[in-house]
Every structure is written in structure tokens, then in C-alpha cells.
Design a protein around this motif. Structure first.
Motif, PDB file in Angstrom:
ATOM      1  N   GLU A 186       3.977   0.958  10.111  1.00 63.13           N
ATOM      2  CA  GLU A 186       2.957   1.970   9.826  1.00 63.13           C
ATOM      3  C   GLU A 186       3.426   2.921   8.738  1.00 63.13           C
ATOM      4  OE1 GLU A 186       2.419   3.493  13.834  1.00 63.13           O
ATOM      5  OE2 GLU A 186       0.371   2.699  13.841  1.00 63.13           O
ATOM      6  N   GLU A 187       4.670   3.361   8.822  1.00 69.31           N
ATOM      7  CA  GLU A 187       5.203   4.305   7.835  1.00 69.31           C
ATOM      8  C   GLU A 187       5.321   3.671   6.447  1.00 69.31           C
ATOM      9  OE1 GLU A 187       9.397   6.442   6.772  1.00 69.31           O
ATOM     10  OE2 GLU A 187       8.945   6.146   8.897  1.00 69.31           O
ATOM     11  N   LEU A 188       5.818   2.436   6.388  1.00 68.74           N
ATOM     12  CA  LEU A 188       6.071   1.804   5.102  1.00 68.74           C
ATOM     13  C   LEU A 188       4.814   1.252   4.431  1.00 68.74           C
ATOM     14  CD1 LEU A 188       9.339  -0.170   5.948  1.00 68.74           C
ATOM     15  CD2 LEU A 188       9.147   2.008   4.720  1.00 68.74           C
ATOM     16  N   LEU A 189       3.843   0.761   5.225  1.00 70.62           N
ATOM     17  CA  LEU A 189       2.715   0.036   4.648  1.00 70.62           C
ATOM     18  C   LEU A 189       1.347   0.659   4.902  1.00 70.62           C
ATOM     19  CD1 LEU A 189       4.012  -3.495   5.660  1.00 70.62           C
ATOM     20  CD2 LEU A 189       4.100  -2.463   3.383  1.00 70.62           C
ATOM     21  N   GLN A 190       1.240   1.585   5.832  1.00 69.44           N
ATOM     22  CA  GLN A 190      -0.037   2.211   6.194  1.00 69.44           C
ATOM     23  C   GLN A 190      -1.173   1.197   6.360  1.00 69.44           C
ATOM     24  OE1 GLN A 190       1.292   3.703   2.935  1.00 69.44           O
ATOM     25  NE2 GLN A 190       2.770   4.569   4.337  1.00 69.44           N
ATOM     26  N   PRO A 191      -0.991   0.175   7.216  1.00 70.25           N
ATOM     27  CA  PRO A 191      -2.058  -0.810   7.410  1.00 70.25           C
ATOM     28  C   PRO A 191      -3.243  -0.207   8.147  1.00 70.25           C
ATOM     29  CG  PRO A 191      -0.353  -1.132   9.041  1.00 70.25           C
ATOM     30  CD  PRO A 191       0.143  -0.063   8.103  1.00 70.25           C
ATOM     31  N   ARG A 192      -4.412  -0.817   7.989  1.00 71.84           N
ATOM     32  CA  ARG A 192      -5.603  -0.370   8.726  1.00 71.84           C
ATOM     33  C   ARG A 192      -5.516  -0.763  10.195  1.00 71.84           C
ATOM     34  NH1 ARG A 192     -11.041  -1.493   5.667  1.00 71.84           N
ATOM     35  NH2 ARG A 192     -11.731  -0.179   7.370  1.00 71.84           N
ATOM     36  N   GLY A 193      -4.700  -1.776  10.489  1.00 72.81           N
ATOM     37  CA  GLY A 193      -4.507  -2.208  11.864  1.00 72.81           C
ATOM     38  C   GLY A 193      -3.329  -3.152  11.976  1.00 72.81           C
TER      39      GLY A 193
END
Length: 194
Positions: free
Chosen positions: A78-85
Motif C-alpha cells: 500500500e505504501e509503495l504502490l498505492q493500489p486501488r485494491g
């Protein structure tokens, strides 16, 4: 085994190796919006698979040790890529040998019923929850490209099994501007309709 000797297999080690895997994939000329981001032992993260499907990630943890690290892995991704899910596709039977449950869980954000990804100009509709492996056989990208070369004009491609649908589509002749697998009544990648 992630380390030798006294070195701890902690969150800092997992972070460094995930960062290295992401940096390595970023250095490759990948013509696709879906690809393997972390490839287990190849990225020194045994039994961890992370596949990227556009703005979504699919994770598999296939051992007790990696499964225990899953909350940290999700936080790092989440921190490195900020995916939507982020979806955990922890349904392979191999997990049973580890004493782990087979499950499919949304770990973060939202996961759509299906989404479209592209590979070499072809758009595939993928069901992340029920598709092949994590949604599509991502480790076969180079083989699909080779199949297109060997097929020439595609006249020898007669039929395909569900898993081979992306191969068949890649080798079909013509370009009518609708190079899409799935949608408009077409089968999804990994699905066969009679």
C-alpha cells in the motif's frame, strides 16, 4: 528460508526485497498492464506471489511463514504502490499441505468483478477472484508472443482450451480494431464458452 545464520527475517528485510522486485520490474520493457511484480524465490521472497493488474494487486502466500507476514506485506505494498485494491488469492491446494486455509479475501480497497488489462496491444477481461491462478497466466507473456511469431498468419489456430485462450487470440489473423478478449459476449481470459 529467507535468510541464513542469525539474520532476522523481519519486516525491514521483506520491504527491501519488495522494493528491489518493484525496481527490477520497472527496469524491464514490459508491454502490459498486468505482470508478475514479485516472483517468490526469484525475488528472494519464497512462497510470495504479487501480481499487478493495472491499479490492483493480487497476492498469494503459499507457506506458513509468508502467511504470517501478510499484514506487513499488505502495508508495504500500500505504501509503495498505492493500489486501488489488494486481493489475496490464497486458494491454491498447496496451502493445505502447509495447514493453511484456502481462501479469497479482499485485503485492502475494492476489487471489481472484472477488469481489462492489456498485453502487446490486446485487451483481456480478467476475473481476479475466479480466473486462472491470480486471474491470468501472467508468466506466459513471452510464450504468447512467441506463439504469435510461429503462427504466422494464424491460419493454423483452430481452437483453444480455456487456459490457452490468450494464446489463440494472440495468433488470430487480422486486426479489426476490436482486439479484446472478454466483453461484448466474448469469453474472458481463462474461460471457455461453447
Amino acid at each position: 528460508m529467507m535468510t541464513y545464520g542469525e539474520a532476522p527475517a523481519d519486516e525491514a528485510l521483506v520491504r527491501r526485497r519488495i522494493e528491489a522486485a518493484i525496481a527490477f520490474r520497472a527496469s524491464l520493457p514490459i508491454d502490459a498492464t498486468a505482470y508478475r511484480l514479485v516472483h517468490g524465490e526469484g525475488d528472494l521472497l519464497p512462497s510470495l506471489i504479487v501480481d499487478r493488474y493495472g491499479e490492483y494487486l493480487v497476492v498469494q502466500t503459499l507457506s506458513q511463514g509468508m502467511d504470517r507476514l501478510l499484514p506487513s506485506i499488505v502495508a508495504i505494498l500500500e505504501e509503495l504502490l498505492q493500489p486501488r485494491g489488494i486481493l489475496a488469492r490464497n486458494d491454491p491446494r498447496i496451502r493445505l499441505l502447509e495447514g493453511l486455509e484456502q481462501r479469497v479475501d479482499v485485503l485492502s480497497g475494492e476489487i471489481p468483478e472484472s477488469l481489462f488489462v492489456t498485453e502487446s496491444g490486446i485487451e483481456y477481461e480478467v476475473d481476479l477472484r475466479k480466473g486462472q491462478k491470480t486471474g491470468l497466466f501472467l508468466d506466459q507473456r513471452e510464450n504468447r508472443a512467441a506463439a504469435a511469431v510461429y503462427a504466422g498468419d494464424g491460419s493454423s489456430t483452430a481452437s483453444a482450451t480455456p487456459a490457452d485462450l490468450p494464446f489463440a487470440w494472440k495468433t488470430m489473423p487480422g486486426d479489426d480494431g476490436d482486439r479484446r478478449v472478454g466483453g461484448r459476449g466474448r469469453p474472458r481470459a481463462g474461460e471457455c464458452r461453447a
